[in-house]
Design a protein around this motif. Structure first.
Motif, short mmCIF file in Angstrom:
data_model
loop_
_atom_site.label_atom_id
_atom_site.label_comp_id
_atom_site.label_asym_id
_atom_site.label_seq_id
_atom_site.Cartn_x
_atom_site.Cartn_y
_atom_site.Cartn_z
N LEU A 110 0.33 -110.33 71.75
CA LEU A 110 0.75 -108.93 71.84
C LEU A 110 2.24 -108.78 72.08
N VAL A 111 2.84 -109.68 72.85
CA VAL A 111 4.25 -109.52 73.20
C VAL A 111 5.20 -110.30 72.30
N SER A 112 4.67 -111.12 71.41
CA SER A 112 5.57 -111.94 70.59
C SER A 112 6.43 -111.09 69.65
N LEU A 113 5.87 -110.07 69.03
CA LEU A 113 6.66 -109.22 68.13
C LEU A 113 7.73 -108.43 68.88
N PRO A 114 7.40 -107.72 69.98
CA PRO A 114 8.48 -107.01 70.70
C PRO A 114 9.54 -107.96 71.26
N CYS A 115 9.14 -109.13 71.73
CA CYS A 115 10.12 -110.09 72.22
C CYS A 115 11.01 -110.59 71.10
N SER A 116 10.44 -110.84 69.94
CA SER A 116 11.25 -111.30 68.80
C SER A 116 12.23 -110.23 68.36
N ILE A 117 11.80 -108.99 68.32
CA ILE A 117 12.69 -107.90 67.94
C ILE A 117 13.82 -107.75 68.95
N ALA A 118 13.50 -107.83 70.24
CA ALA A 118 14.53 -107.72 71.27
C ALA A 118 15.54 -108.86 71.16
N LEU A 119 15.06 -110.07 70.90
CA LEU A 119 15.97 -111.21 70.77
C LEU A 119 16.84 -111.06 69.53
N ILE A 120 16.29 -110.58 68.44
CA ILE A 120 17.10 -110.38 67.23
C ILE A 120 18.19 -109.35 67.47
N VAL A 121 17.87 -108.30 68.21
CA VAL A 121 18.87 -107.29 68.53
C VAL A 121 19.99 -107.90 69.37
N LEU A 122 19.63 -108.73 70.34
CA LEU A 122 20.66 -109.38 71.17
C LEU A 122 21.50 -110.35 70.35
N LEU A 123 20.87 -111.08 69.44
CA LEU A 123 21.61 -112.05 68.63
C LEU A 123 22.49 -111.39 67.58
N CYS A 124 22.23 -110.14 67.26
CA CYS A 124 23.05 -109.41 66.29
C CYS A 124 24.29 -108.78 66.92
N GLN A 125 24.36 -108.78 68.23
CA GLN A 125 25.50 -108.16 68.91
C GLN A 125 26.78 -108.93 68.61
N GLY A 126 27.89 -108.23 68.62
CA GLY A 126 29.19 -108.84 68.36
C GLY A 126 29.64 -109.71 69.52
N SER A 127 30.66 -110.50 69.25
CA SER A 127 31.22 -111.38 70.27
C SER A 127 31.95 -110.55 71.32
N LYS A 128 31.82 -110.94 72.56
CA LYS A 128 32.52 -110.29 73.66
C LYS A 128 33.76 -111.11 73.98
N PRO A 129 34.86 -110.45 74.30
CA PRO A 129 36.06 -111.22 74.66
C PRO A 129 35.86 -111.96 75.98
N GLU A 130 36.60 -113.02 76.13
CA GLU A 130 36.46 -113.83 77.35
C GLU A 130 37.03 -113.08 78.54
#
Length: 187
Positions: free
Chosen positions: A132-152
């Motif tokens: 049940l949680v694998s799809l929402p977790c995958s979507i959340a992780l994809i959203v996080l991985l699509c975020q741009g780089s943050k400056p140091e």
């Protein structure tokens, strides 16, 4: 593309540092290029052997087990190759996800959005929850991985980590209420 995939394999278990968005998504594209033909061949051979058995029984022919076993054996070979590839890329996938999360400014613990449902699927009762949680977790992780780089940040070579600022919504990228506003003090 090939440089990113080579970096993926040369930094096999390197959980330190950062990986850019392009490094991560080129590796994902290479995974798709490698696994898509194997998955297609697996499904064609598996479905072909099932349809062969169904056709023999439908038309009243005596079933020919050699065609069924040949298709099933072919499917087993390709699923075995896919499992070997998945096992070989498991640790480097974890490493590149950690590096990508770090580059996007998030804590490495978000990796459990990827690993958590996978581990829960092996526990008999919790595998239903994992499904049940694998799809929402995958979507959340994809959203996080699509975020741009943050400056140091100063003093932190990996960038701003999630939740390290005061708890006023700033860890989600929001500006504090009084920043940028010039209020004059009233005497």
């Amino acid at each position: 593309m090939f440089a990113a995939y080579k970096k993926f394999w040369t930094h096999y278990a390197d959980f330190s540092g950062r990986s850019s968005r392009s490094d991560y998504w080129w590796v994902v594209l290479c995974h798709v290029i490698v696994t898509a033909p194997l998955v297609i061949i697996f499904w064609v051979s598996a479905v072909g052997s099932i349809l062969s058995a169904a056709q023999d029984t439908t038309y009243g022919y005596e079933p020919d087990p050699s065609a069924i076993f040949a298709g099933a054996g072919f499917a087993v070979i390709f699923i075995f190759i896919l499992i070997l590839y998945a096992l070989a890329t498991f640790v480097p996938n974890l490493a590149i996800i950690v590096r990508r999360l770090r580059d996007a400014g998030y804590h490495w613990a978000f990796l459990f959005l990827y690993v958590g449902p996978f581990l829960l699927s092996f526990i008999p009762v919790l595998n239903i929850i994992a499904g049940l949680v694998s799809l929402p977790c995958s979507i959340a992780l994809i959203v996080l991985l699509c975020q741009g780089s943050k400056p140091e940040m100063v003093g932190n070579s990996y960038g701003q980590q999630f939740g390290q600022q005061n708890f006023q919504g700033q860890q989600f990228g929001q500006q504090p209420y009084n920043q940028g506003l010039n209020y004059e003090k009233q005497p």
